[in-house]
Write a protein that holds these residues in place. Sequence first.
Motif, PDB file in Angstrom:
ATOM      1  N   LEU A  79       0.827  -1.207   0.000  1.00  0.00           N
ATOM      2  CA  LEU A  79       0.000   0.000   0.000  1.00  0.00           C
ATOM      3  C   LEU A  79       0.868   1.268   0.000  1.00  0.00           C
ATOM      4  O   LEU A  79       0.369   2.369  -0.173  1.00  0.00           O
ATOM      5  N   GLU A  80       2.173   1.086   0.190  1.00  0.00           N
ATOM      6  CA  GLU A  80       3.100   2.216   0.099  1.00  0.00           C
ATOM      7  C   GLU A  80       3.532   2.463  -1.351  1.00  0.00           C
ATOM      8  O   GLU A  80       4.240   3.423  -1.636  1.00  0.00           O
ATOM      9  N   LYS A  86      -3.110   3.085  -6.850  1.00  0.00           N
ATOM     10  CA  LYS A  86      -3.976   3.838  -7.763  1.00  0.00           C
ATOM     11  C   LYS A  86      -4.890   2.905  -8.555  1.00  0.00           C
ATOM     12  O   LYS A  86      -5.905   3.326  -9.104  1.00  0.00           O
ATOM     13  N   ASN A  87      -4.522   1.629  -8.622  1.00  0.00           N
ATOM     14  CA  ASN A  87      -5.430   0.567  -9.071  1.00  0.00           C
ATOM     15  C   ASN A  87      -5.935   0.743 -10.501  1.00  0.00           C
ATOM     16  O   ASN A  87      -7.136   0.768 -10.759  1.00  0.00           O
ATOM     17  N   ASP A  88      -4.988   0.816 -11.433  1.00  0.00           N
ATOM     18  CA  ASP A  88      -5.402   0.786 -12.833  1.00  0.00           C
ATOM     19  C   ASP A  88      -5.143  -0.612 -13.391  1.00  0.00           C
ATOM     20  O   ASP A  88      -4.901  -1.552 -12.626  1.00  0.00           O
ATOM     21  N   TRP A 179     -11.008  -1.384 -11.031  1.00  0.00           N
ATOM     22  CA  TRP A 179      -9.979  -0.460 -11.489  1.00  0.00           C
ATOM     23  C   TRP A 179     -10.473   0.974 -11.393  1.00  0.00           C
ATOM     24  O   TRP A 179     -11.641   1.276 -11.690  1.00  0.00           O
ATOM     25  N   GLY A 180      -9.574   1.847 -11.006  1.00  0.00           N
ATOM     26  CA  GLY A 180      -9.921   3.263 -10.906  1.00  0.00           C
ATOM     27  C   GLY A 180     -10.369   3.665  -9.515  1.00  0.00           C
ATOM     28  O   GLY A 180     -10.395   4.854  -9.192  1.00  0.00           O
ATOM     29  N   GLN A 181     -10.739   2.674  -8.671  1.00  0.00           N
ATOM     30  CA  GLN A 181     -11.091   2.968  -7.285  1.00  0.00           C
ATOM     31  C   GLN A 181      -9.890   2.587  -6.417  1.00  0.00           C
ATOM     32  O   GLN A 181      -9.440   1.443  -6.433  1.00  0.00           O
ATOM     33  N   ARG A 182      -9.370   3.537  -5.680  1.00  0.00           N
ATOM     34  CA  ARG A 182      -8.105   3.368  -4.953  1.00  0.00           C
ATOM     35  C   ARG A 182      -8.157   2.197  -3.962  1.00  0.00           C
ATOM     36  O   ARG A 182      -9.180   1.957  -3.321  1.00  0.00           O
ATOM     37  N   VAL A 183      -7.051   1.477  -3.871  1.00  0.00           N
ATOM     38  CA  VAL A 183      -6.899   0.402  -2.887  1.00  0.00           C
ATOM     39  C   VAL A 183      -6.466   1.025  -1.564  1.00  0.00           C
ATOM     40  O   VAL A 183      -5.458   1.731  -1.506  1.00  0.00           O
ATOM     41  N   THR A 184      -7.244   0.780  -0.507  1.00  0.00           N
ATOM     42  CA  THR A 184      -6.898   1.302   0.821  1.00  0.00           C
ATOM     43  C   THR A 184      -6.951   0.174   1.844  1.00  0.00           C
ATOM     44  O   THR A 184      -7.596  -0.863   1.624  1.00  0.00           O
TER      45      THR A 184
END
Length: 265
Positions: A79-80, A86-88, A179-184
């Motif tokens: 996650l760093e 950014k998950n593309d 895709w396009g929705q951030r990984v948190t």
Amino acid sequence: MTKLDELENWFANKDKVMIALSGGVDSALVAYAAYQKLGDSAIAVTADYKTLSEEELQTAKKICSEIGITQLFLDYDELENEEFTKNDSTRCFHCRLELGDHLLKLAKEHHIDVIVDGTNLDDLGDYRPGIDALRQNGILSPLVETNLSKSQIRQIAKSVGLSVHDKPSNSCLASRIPWGQRVTAEKLTRIEFGETVVKQLTKIKQVRVRDLNGSAKIEVEKNDISEFNDAVLDKITEKLKMIGFTSVEIDQEGYKPGKINVIAD
């Protein structure tokens, strides 16, 4: 010569080998074959990163215990890595590229020249950018080189007594986020908890909880959808809303790998 003999013989003339081992049947069989041929000169490595569920981690430990192989752990936080979060469509590539870097460093510390993974023949037919990343780091795939398909791998794993022979295929928790929705970290936590809840309340083994901007879409095999009666669905909805999901629905089309991105997860 059997296919297992072929796989074991692939490791002949190798000095020391490191196996990238997840909690799945493919890398489990690779580790088994390597240990049969090389003994303690074969070492399994499991990456305990943030997108690996606790269930997969425990399965990986169990596999190594069954085989008798030494297991090492890589502990880092993908996650760093901005290219990952950014998950593309290149997320898997950057994840595996980073994993390869860590494996190479660990292999160097242990004076190991050969690193292998559990990629099988069937994987080559899917869109798998992660495979390309591992290839860039020189990681080899014995299952591909010995022409082993998923069904053959399961049969051999069963014949040698590996408990994961019939374990459903899995993928990292980030594959539940479009895709396009951030990984948190928050999303990964609620996805893992959500899948655990569904499995516990239904006894279904193959479960995906997709996180669609905070809405939970549950995917199971089509013939398992009937397990969700009103009472069960109410319990699941209550628990999932408690951990931050805004709504819960069952995907009536049934489970299909990587559906949210149109390609295989």
